[in-house]
Enzyme design. Structure first.
Site, short mmCIF file in Angstrom:
data_model
loop_
_atom_site.label_atom_id
_atom_site.label_comp_id
_atom_site.label_asym_id
_atom_site.label_seq_id
_atom_site.Cartn_x
_atom_site.Cartn_y
_atom_site.Cartn_z
N GLY A 239 50.36 62.78 45.54
CA GLY A 239 50.66 62.87 46.97
C GLY A 239 52.11 62.83 47.37
O GLY A 239 52.42 63.09 48.54
N GLU A 275 48.79 60.77 39.55
CA GLU A 275 48.27 62.15 39.52
C GLU A 275 49.10 63.08 40.39
O GLU A 275 48.59 63.66 41.34
CB GLU A 275 46.82 62.17 40.03
CG GLU A 275 45.86 61.24 39.33
CD GLU A 275 44.54 61.09 40.09
OE1 GLU A 275 44.42 61.55 41.23
OE2 GLU A 275 43.62 60.49 39.51
N TYR A 318 47.51 76.12 56.65
CA TYR A 318 48.07 74.83 57.09
C TYR A 318 49.29 74.99 57.98
O TYR A 318 50.03 74.03 58.17
CB TYR A 318 48.50 73.98 55.89
CG TYR A 318 47.53 73.91 54.74
CD1 TYR A 318 46.35 73.18 54.85
CD2 TYR A 318 47.81 74.56 53.54
CE1 TYR A 318 45.48 73.10 53.78
CE2 TYR A 318 46.94 74.48 52.46
CZ TYR A 318 45.77 73.74 52.59
OH TYR A 318 44.92 73.67 51.53
N CYS A 346 44.46 93.02 57.28
CA CYS A 346 44.06 93.36 58.64
C CYS A 346 43.63 92.16 59.45
O CYS A 346 42.48 92.07 59.90
CB CYS A 346 42.92 94.36 58.57
SG CYS A 346 43.36 95.74 57.52
N TYR A 375 49.70 75.05 44.72
CA TYR A 375 48.70 75.54 45.67
C TYR A 375 49.02 76.97 46.13
O TYR A 375 48.79 77.34 47.28
CB TYR A 375 48.56 74.56 46.86
CG TYR A 375 48.33 73.14 46.40
CD1 TYR A 375 47.11 72.79 45.80
CD2 TYR A 375 49.30 72.14 46.52
CE1 TYR A 375 46.88 71.50 45.34
CE2 TYR A 375 49.07 70.84 46.06
CZ TYR A 375 47.87 70.54 45.48
OH TYR A 375 47.63 69.25 45.03
N1 LLP Z 1 44.75 63.42 43.01
C1 LLP Z 1 43.73 63.74 43.84
C2 LLP Z 1 42.47 63.00 43.73
C3 LLP Z 1 43.89 64.77 44.79
O1 LLP Z 1 42.88 65.07 45.60
C4 LLP Z 1 45.12 65.48 44.86
C5 LLP Z 1 45.31 66.57 45.82
C6 LLP Z 1 46.15 65.11 43.98
C7 LLP Z 1 45.93 64.09 43.07
C8 LLP Z 1 47.48 65.80 43.96
O2 LLP Z 1 48.18 65.68 45.14
P1 LLP Z 1 49.69 66.21 45.22
O3 LLP Z 1 50.53 65.34 44.31
O4 LLP Z 1 49.70 67.61 44.76
O5 LLP Z 1 50.05 66.05 46.63
N2 LLP Z 1 45.98 72.80 49.12
C9 LLP Z 1 46.78 71.83 49.83
C10 LLP Z 1 46.89 70.51 49.06
C11 LLP Z 1 45.57 69.88 48.69
C12 LLP Z 1 45.70 68.60 47.95
C13 LLP Z 1 44.38 68.11 47.46
N3 LLP Z 1 44.40 66.96 46.62
C14 LLP Z 1 48.15 72.42 50.14
O6 LLP Z 1 48.38 73.58 49.83
O7 LLP Z 1 49.00 71.74 50.72
#
Ligand code: LLP
Length: 421
Positions: A239, A275, A318, A346, A375
């Protein structure tokens, strides 16, 4: 910091001119920098070095097997959320003991695949899942290591679609019920409790929500230990956000995040898992695209490009901002002008930016979307029967196509017309 910089008047990926990749592979195309991926992984690994730890790359952000092999060979674990991701991680040579399985809806078949192939732990998200995992493990004659994902009811202060730690979100079990759920898990002989899991959202640009969540996890660790559970591992999710604009954003650094973890949880003597996805892969990739037409509308100039929302959905989905820069460095004194930058699909949603100040780029010129490694390709599709966007990995002065663009025949021949038609 990333490795996409201008040199001799043109944008490079490490030591490879993007122009050369466009010429050889075509556009649109995703391009990743190995040095940036490794550097970002290393930042987390170093930030956690005072504690026993494992950095599990959230491969949902970028799941090409070549990228997974690069990170896996450097010592990364993987956070997977489906059987497909589990199989990709294994295909990249990542051992089961470095793979954690997250996700709110794991199926029996996914559980079986991971239990037979090897898994570090399941992050269990509900009581029914716990019961099913116990059954599946016992039927295979094994014991499934688990954490329970707790929902700490903390506002991550991020986009509503990627916030996961409020009590109304579908994720985890309420932290207020955790002791009860752990007591129930302890009675199931197919499960072995190893720790606690938490993940509150994505693209967090402040440390305060992490601090609130991790403080609750520290209290819960002590309470669960007092109840007689062995809590040896804490999975803290991902996150941490990235700067999407070069100018005015300064999200916390992995070192500050590591220090916060040490401060809130270090005294517990647990192994720490994190993660991160976006912070490792986001700024390690660009989407390269070519301008098809400059079109003048009423009071507006459009740049119509060959990339579209099927290749990069984040702006449409988003309202996400991606910096867009020309591949040929603008000469000094060239005035930027406002453009609407749009794809050929389109629907009006196929708009990457409105009234964005850009130096003029002629028809046929190349532009790059920054911060597109996370993403990006993973969320692409064939909408409008556009070919799946290819991916390229750069390392120093070499590059390789790590997912080719399919041919039209390949795309069409996947459809099967029934004999009775
Ligand atoms: N761990 C879990 C359980 C998660 O659900 C996620 C992301 C992460 C780790 C990794 O989070 P990060 O470090 O990448 O922020 N498609 C969206 C983002 C969806 C994130 C979903 N979960 C976008 O393009 O912003």
């Amino acid at each position: 910091m990333d490795h996409f910089l201008y040199r001799n008047g043109e944008l490079m990926a490490e030591d490879v001119p993007l122009r050369q990749i466009a010429d050889e592979v075509g556009t649109p195309v995703y391009i990743y920098s190995s040095a940036t991926l490794l550097r970002h992984f290393q930042l987390f690994d170093d930030a956690l070095s005072p504690m026993p730890h494992l950095v599990c790359f959230a491969m949902k952000s970028l799941s090409n097997v070549a990228v997974l092999k690069l990170l896996g060979d450097a010592g990364a674990g993987m956070d997977v959320v489906s059987e497909g991701e589990y199989r990709r991680a294994r295909a990249a040579g990542v051992p089961g003991e470095r793979i954690v399985f997250s996700g709110v809806g794991k199926t029996r078949s996914e559980m079986r695949t991971a239990l037979t192939g090897g898994i570090r732990q399941f992050n269990v998200e509900s009581e029914p899942e716990m019961v099913v995992l116990d059954e599946v493990a016992r039927s295979l004659g094994v014991v499934a290591p688990i954490t329970v994902r707790v929902n700490p009811d903390v506002d991550a202060k991020t986009h509503a679609k990627i916030s996961t730690g409020k009590k109304e979100d579908k994720f985890g079990i309420p932290i207020s019920r955790a002791r009860e759920v752990y007591a129930a898990a302890a009675k199931l002989s197919g499960l072995k409790i190893v720790g606690i899991d938490v993940h509150i959202g994505s693209q967090l640009t402040e440390l305060a929500p992490f601090e609130a969540a991790y403080t609750k996890v520290a209290e819960l660790t002590e309470a669960l230990r007092a109840d007689g559970h062995e809590i040896t591992r804490l999975d803290l999710g991902g996150g941490l956000g990235i700067p999407y604009t070069r100018s005015n954003e300064a999200p916390p650094l992995p070192t500050e995040y590591g220090a916060l973890i040490q401060q809130t949880l270090g005294h517990l003597g647990c192994e720490i898992e994190i993660e991160p996805g976006r912070l490792i892969s986001g700024n390690a990739g660009v989407l390269l695209s070519r301008v098809i037409y400059n079109k003048s509308g009423e009071g507006r100039d459009f740049l119509i490009i060959d990339g579209a929302m099927n290749d990069l959905i984040r702006p449409a989905m988003y309202d996400a901002h991606h910096d867009i820069i020309p591949v040929i460095e603008p000469a000094p004194g060239i005035e930027p002008r406002p453009y609407d930058i749009v794809g050929p699909i389109c629907e009006s949603g196929d708009t990457f930016a409105k009234q964005r100040n850009m130096p003029p780029v002629a028809d046929g010129g190349l532009i790059a979307f920054r911060s597109a490694g996370a993403y990006g390709a993973v969320m692409s599709s064939e909408y409008n029967s556009r070919l799946m966007v290819p991916e390229v990995l750069v390392q120093g002065d070499q590059f390789a196509v790590i997912r080719p663009r399919p041919t039209y025949d390949e795309m069409i021949s996947r459809d099967k017309v029934p004999s009775w038609l």
